[in-house]
Design a protein around this motif. Structure first.
Motif, PDB file in Angstrom:
ATOM      1  N   PHE A 135       0.844  -1.193   0.000  1.00  0.00           N
ATOM      2  CA  PHE A 135       0.000   0.000   0.000  1.00  0.00           C
ATOM      3  C   PHE A 135       0.886   1.252   0.000  1.00  0.00           C
ATOM      4  N   SER A 136       0.315   2.361  -0.451  1.00  0.00           N
ATOM      5  CA  SER A 136       1.046   3.633  -0.458  1.00  0.00           C
ATOM      6  C   SER A 136       0.356   4.625   0.481  1.00  0.00           C
ATOM      7  N   ILE A 137       1.096   5.153   1.432  1.00  0.00           N
ATOM      8  CA  ILE A 137       0.590   6.233   2.276  1.00  0.00           C
ATOM      9  C   ILE A 137       0.950   7.538   1.576  1.00  0.00           C
ATOM     10  N   VAL A 138      -0.060   8.325   1.208  1.00  0.00           N
ATOM     11  CA  VAL A 138       0.209   9.532   0.424  1.00  0.00           C
ATOM     12  C   VAL A 138       0.042  10.819   1.250  1.00  0.00           C
ATOM     13  N   ARG A 139      -0.502  10.696   2.452  1.00  0.00           N
ATOM     14  CA  ARG A 139      -0.715  11.888   3.275  1.00  0.00           C
ATOM     15  C   ARG A 139      -0.974  11.453   4.712  1.00  0.00           C
ATOM     16  N   GLU A 140      -0.491  12.248   5.658  1.00  0.00           N
ATOM     17  CA  GLU A 140      -0.775  12.008   7.070  1.00  0.00           C
ATOM     18  C   GLU A 140      -0.969  13.338   7.783  1.00  0.00           C
ATOM     19  N   GLU A 141      -1.858  13.343   8.764  1.00  0.00           N
ATOM     20  CA  GLU A 141      -2.008  14.497   9.644  1.00  0.00           C
ATOM     21  C   GLU A 141      -2.222  13.994  11.068  1.00  0.00           C
ATOM     22  N   MET A 142      -1.955  14.859  12.022  1.00  0.00           N
ATOM     23  CA  MET A 142      -2.176  14.528  13.420  1.00  0.00           C
ATOM     24  C   MET A 142      -3.046  15.602  14.058  1.00  0.00           C
ATOM     25  N   VAL A 143      -4.025  15.155  14.855  1.00  0.00           N
ATOM     26  CA  VAL A 143      -4.892  16.089  15.576  1.00  0.00           C
ATOM     27  C   VAL A 143      -4.824  15.759  17.062  1.00  0.00           C
ATOM     28  N   LEU A 144      -5.037  16.779  17.878  1.00  0.00           N
ATOM     29  CA  LEU A 144      -5.084  16.626  19.335  1.00  0.00           C
ATOM     30  C   LEU A 144      -6.511  16.875  19.779  1.00  0.00           C
ATOM     31  N   GLU A 145      -7.083  15.883  20.469  1.00  0.00           N
ATOM     32  CA  GLU A 145      -8.460  16.001  20.926  1.00  0.00           C
ATOM     33  C   GLU A 145      -8.595  15.377  22.308  1.00  0.00           C
ATOM     34  N   ASP A 146      -9.083  16.159  23.256  1.00  0.00           N
ATOM     35  CA  ASP A 146      -9.272  15.684  24.637  1.00  0.00           C
ATOM     36  C   ASP A 146      -8.007  15.055  25.200  1.00  0.00           C
ATOM     37  N   GLY A 147      -6.876  15.684  24.903  1.00  0.00           N
ATOM     38  CA  GLY A 147      -5.605  15.233  25.459  1.00  0.00           C
ATOM     39  C   GLY A 147      -4.991  14.027  24.771  1.00  0.00           C
ATOM     40  N   LYS A 148      -5.579  13.541  23.688  1.00  0.00           N
ATOM     41  CA  LYS A 148      -5.044  12.379  22.976  1.00  0.00           C
ATOM     42  C   LYS A 148      -4.720  12.759  21.532  1.00  0.00           C
ATOM     43  N   TYR A 150      -4.231  11.818  17.597  1.00  0.00           N
ATOM     44  CA  TYR A 150      -4.756  10.892  16.597  1.00  0.00           C
ATOM     45  C   TYR A 150      -4.073  11.150  15.259  1.00  0.00           C
ATOM     46  N   THR A 151      -3.615  10.087  14.633  1.00  0.00           N
ATOM     47  CA  THR A 151      -3.018  10.180  13.308  1.00  0.00           C
ATOM     48  C   THR A 151      -4.014   9.700  12.267  1.00  0.00           C
ATOM     49  N   ILE A 152      -4.109  10.424  11.163  1.00  0.00           N
ATOM     50  CA  ILE A 152      -5.008  10.060  10.068  1.00  0.00           C
ATOM     51  C   ILE A 152      -4.158   9.818   8.826  1.00  0.00           C
ATOM     52  N   LEU A 153      -4.395   8.693   8.163  1.00  0.00           N
ATOM     53  CA  LEU A 153      -3.608   8.294   7.009  1.00  0.00           C
ATOM     54  C   LEU A 153      -4.485   8.174   5.771  1.00  0.00           C
ATOM     55  N   ASP A 154      -4.011   8.734   4.681  1.00  0.00           N
ATOM     56  CA  ASP A 154      -4.632   8.599   3.357  1.00  0.00           C
ATOM     57  C   ASP A 154      -3.830   7.524   2.629  1.00  0.00           C
ATOM     58  N   VAL A 155      -4.475   6.403   2.355  1.00  0.00           N
ATOM     59  CA  VAL A 155      -3.774   5.221   1.837  1.00  0.00           C
ATOM     60  C   VAL A 155      -4.349   4.822   0.482  1.00  0.00           C
ATOM     61  N   ARG A 156      -3.469   4.477  -0.441  1.00  0.00           N
ATOM     62  CA  ARG A 156      -3.887   4.036  -1.771  1.00  0.00           C
ATOM     63  C   ARG A 156      -3.339   2.640  -2.046  1.00  0.00           C
ATOM     64  N   PRO A 157      -4.014   1.898  -2.935  1.00  0.00           N
ATOM     65  CA  PRO A 157      -3.519   0.560  -3.273  1.00  0.00           C
ATOM     66  C   PRO A 157      -2.161   0.656  -3.947  1.00  0.00           C
ATOM     67  N   GLY A 158      -1.312  -0.308  -3.668  1.00  0.00           N
ATOM     68  CA  GLY A 158       0.022  -0.306  -4.256  1.00  0.00           C
ATOM     69  C   GLY A 158       0.128  -1.315  -5.384  1.00  0.00           C
ATOM     70  N   ASN A 159       1.354  -1.721  -5.671  1.00  0.00           N
ATOM     71  CA  ASN A 159       1.597  -2.646  -6.781  1.00  0.00           C
ATOM     72  C   ASN A 159       1.679  -4.094  -6.322  1.00  0.00           C
ATOM     73  N   GLY A 160       1.366  -4.341  -5.041  1.00  0.00           N
ATOM     74  CA  GLY A 160       1.366  -5.708  -4.535  1.00  0.00           C
ATOM     75  C   GLY A 160       2.681  -6.156  -3.941  1.00  0.00           C
ATOM     76  N   GLU A 161       3.716  -5.329  -4.030  1.00  0.00           N
ATOM     77  CA  GLU A 161       5.011  -5.683  -3.453  1.00  0.00           C
ATOM     78  C   GLU A 161       5.426  -4.621  -2.454  1.00  0.00           C
TER      79      GLU A 161
END
Length: 257
Positions: A135-148, A150-161
């Motif tokens: 898989f390919s991770i093309v973007r990530e962001e992090m947010v802070l909410e209620d003291g915790k 959270y990472t959010i990942l935008d993932v796309r299908p890869g070439n299988g390897e």
């Protein structure tokens, strides 16, 4: 409805889709907003528990969107068929469970155009799984909410390897001069990602500072135990390595701020 900052950010990651599936939907807020905002023509609200799914069904009915949002009792992706969803959202659960859902949902890998993942823990394990299975991770962001954090990942299908295998890994090792240096780079990428260090994000930098304090405290405890315990000695070395990576990434964030 007023959504949490985390859910707003998750929704913002989803690209326009004909159909989107929200796995572990809970109250159904994500599919509701995707359809309401015109980001998805059709959505599936899926959960393994009947209770949350019933609440989601009530919210969907109140919004008058029963013709566009379907609720489905499902353990992960088990009841989702290939081609039913262009985008799949998996958020609100731990990293190990996220990996299990992805692994058990291999029948969806070729037809899903975008995966939006937001594991609550062990994000590094999720990154490792994604890379190892192409898989390919093309973007990530992090947010802070209620003291915790959270990472959010935008993932796309890869070439299988996976990119840790074959020529890519060999080339990377040669370029950096040693296998140990290559492994160190992969370690940093697994724990901190490829995009967060260069984002200049103040939330990510705050996370790094707090993690540095935790790692320093853990090193202090392990140093006292390492004289009498081989296991503690091993953990101390691992923690010291994490601390080194943390500080290197802090320098990178500050350099991009």
């Amino acid at each position: 409805m007023k959504l949490s900052e985390r859910l707003e950010r998750v929704i913002s990651f989803v690209e326009p889709a004909e159909s989107a599936a929200d796995i572990g939907t809970d109250h159904g807020y994500v599919p509701l907003e995707l359809v309401r905002r015109g980001m998805a023509g059709h959505a599936l609200a899926m959960d393994v528990r009947p209770g949350p799914l019933s609440r989601a069904r009530d919210h969907i009915a109140q919004a008058g969107l029963e013709n566009q949002i379907e609720t489905r009792l499902s353990d992960g992706l088990a009841k989702l068929s290939a081609g039913e969803a262009d985008a799949v959202i998996i958020s609100g659960m731990g990293g190990e469970l996220t990996i299990w859902i992805l692994a058990e949902g291999v029948h969806m890998w070729k037809t899903v155009r975008q995966w939006v993942l937001s594991p609550h823990s062990e994000v590094f394990k999720v990154r490792r799984f994604l890379w190892e299975y192409g898989f390919s991770i093309v973007r990530e962001e992090m947010v802070l909410e209620d003291g915790k954090y959270y990472t959010i990942l935008d993932v796309r299908p890869g070439n299988g390897e996976g990119i840790r295998k074959g020529e890519d890994e060999t080339a990377g090792s040669k370029a950096m001069g040693s296998e140990a240096e290559a492994e160190s780079l992969w370690g940093k990428r697994e724990y901190y990602g490829e995009f967060l260090p260069s984002s200049g994000s103040p939330v990510f930098f705050q996370y790094l500072k707090e993690e540095e304090r935790r790692l320093l405290e853990l090193c202090g405890m392990l140093e006292a135990q390492a004289e009498h315990s081989l296991r503690a000695g091993k953990r101390l070395k691992e923690t010291e390595q994490r601390l080194l990576w943390n500080r290197e990434v802090q320098d990178e964030v500050q350099g991009n701020h």
